[in-house]
Motif scaffolding. Sequence first.
Motif, mmCIF file in Angstrom:
data_model
loop_
_atom_site.group_PDB
_atom_site.id
_atom_site.type_symbol
_atom_site.label_atom_id
_atom_site.label_comp_id
_atom_site.label_asym_id
_atom_site.label_seq_id
_atom_site.Cartn_x
_atom_site.Cartn_y
_atom_site.Cartn_z
ATOM 1 N N ALA A 334 0.836 -1.089 -0.099
ATOM 2 C CA ALA A 334 -0.060 0.076 0.000
ATOM 3 C C ALA A 334 0.869 1.408 0.106
ATOM 4 N N LEU A 335 1.976 1.166 0.660
ATOM 5 C CA LEU A 335 2.889 2.271 0.723
ATOM 6 C C LEU A 335 3.497 2.632 -0.623
ATOM 7 N N LEU A 336 3.920 1.590 -1.195
ATOM 8 C CA LEU A 336 4.518 1.329 -2.743
ATOM 9 C C LEU A 336 3.428 2.390 -3.641
ATOM 10 N N VAL A 337 2.005 1.879 -3.436
ATOM 11 C CA VAL A 337 1.110 2.640 -4.370
ATOM 12 C C VAL A 337 0.899 4.009 -4.015
ATOM 13 N N GLY A 338 1.098 4.419 -2.798
ATOM 14 C CA GLY A 338 1.087 5.807 -2.319
ATOM 15 C C GLY A 338 2.077 6.833 -2.994
ATOM 16 N N THR A 339 3.189 6.140 -2.970
ATOM 17 C CA THR A 339 4.467 6.954 -3.644
ATOM 18 C C THR A 339 4.233 7.023 -5.173
ATOM 19 N N ALA A 340 3.341 6.605 -5.671
ATOM 20 C CA ALA A 340 3.249 6.686 -7.150
ATOM 21 C C ALA A 340 1.888 6.929 -7.658
ATOM 22 N N GLN A 341 0.709 6.637 -7.026
ATOM 23 C CA GLN A 341 -0.389 6.813 -7.533
ATOM 24 C C GLN A 341 -0.795 8.280 -7.871
ATOM 25 N N GLY A 342 -0.760 9.045 -6.944
ATOM 26 C CA GLY A 342 -1.141 10.740 -7.233
ATOM 27 C C GLY A 342 -0.282 11.047 -8.508
ATOM 28 N N GLY A 343 1.174 10.798 -8.153
ATOM 29 C CA GLY A 343 2.153 11.413 -9.110
ATOM 30 C C GLY A 343 1.713 11.098 -10.710
ATOM 31 N N ILE A 344 1.632 9.779 -10.872
ATOM 32 C CA ILE A 344 1.503 9.089 -12.266
ATOM 33 C C ILE A 344 -0.069 9.831 -12.891
ATOM 34 N N GLN A 345 -0.964 9.850 -11.958
ATOM 35 C CA GLN A 345 -2.173 10.469 -12.420
ATOM 36 C C GLN A 345 -2.131 11.751 -12.790
#
Length: 422
Positions: A334-345
Amino acid sequence: MVRIQKERFKYTKEERSWIMQDWANSAYSIMITTAVFPLFFKAVAESGGLDSATSTAYWGYANSIATLVISLLAPVLGALADYKNQRMPLFTWFTLSGILATVGFAFAPEGNWQYLFLFYVLSAIGFSGANIFYDGSLVDVTTLTRMHRVSAAGFGWGYIGSSIPFVLFIILQLTGILPISQVMLIKLGFVMTAVWWFIFTIPYWKNVQQKSYIEREPEIVRSSFKRLFHTIRDIRQHKQAFLFLLAYFFYIDGVGTIFKMATAIGSDIGLSSNDLIVVMLVVQFVAFPFSILYGMLAKRLGAKNMIFVGITTYIIICVYALQLESLQTFIILALLVGTAQGGIQSLSRSLFGQLIPEGRSNEFFGFYNIFGKFAAVVGPFLVGIIAQITGNSLDGVFALIVLFVVGGVLLVRVKIPEVHEV
């Protein structure tokens, strides 16, 4: 090459109001799409006789239906919204539809998962439809050189804004301060989400104006279809925009699927509702600084390169998903998702905004949404089918790796126009 006058970075009233809309509607994303409603839906569905894997499958089907409907509507809605004074009424209609459907969750008959299935589809269509016009308005509130940071700020502050009603819900749940049942508390949480969404949309309604538009024509629906036909026919004139959309189609499918299926998958590996809710809250706070960081680094390293960083992170997530077996491993994922989710979108949105022709932002963001949303039909459906066949939803998450690889390969070929400050 585009040259823009150098500006001191300070948010304008229009930019702040635009960012506030992300603050408003992101409450839906965490409470309904990700954290609380999926668990509530699964509980109701399983009490209605469905097993765990099948309830997860139906959650995937609900997401697929909603995204399919909005995908088919998106290009026409976008083309209509490019006409003068058309965007705001369309935005308002879809926003209020989503809000009212969210309130409708509170009136679900006991044990009736079919009611929840229907109202979730309606709310998701309202939420996604409103975002077509919200995304398209980015070009009206800021400049090309500021676009990446404003878009990233929208996602970043959206994570914080969405966390506030979520935290309030958790406090009410843990303290038991209200003398009501757990089911009633959850339904109250849905109503709080709808109210939050409405109140913080008001600045957008007041301050965001449609500055780029096409003058109205007779029979605007027919004219909109004609413009769409001409755009598709002359697609070579917009080669880079549509090549980007093709890349986006693949990698954002994986992003959206992991986002929408996360709590259902966590439940399948035996995590409790409280564990999942706390993990989702932590992700929100991790995603906030990383979204802002992506926007800042895009200025120095380039938005395209930062999207590659996000794609690489998601490939690691897909591989790591096979190791999910405990709360600790789920927190790491989940933390890995948090590092990338907002940025890539956020960078995908602003990068596309730099590739589209002036005055046709809503039409092209209609295509942006059809590629993004229609892609999201495939991923949840894939995870749902594999969950039913193998009895293990993690196999479906691993299969998503191919979407990120294909998307990354296509993105390499996209040529980004240079935007310089002078």
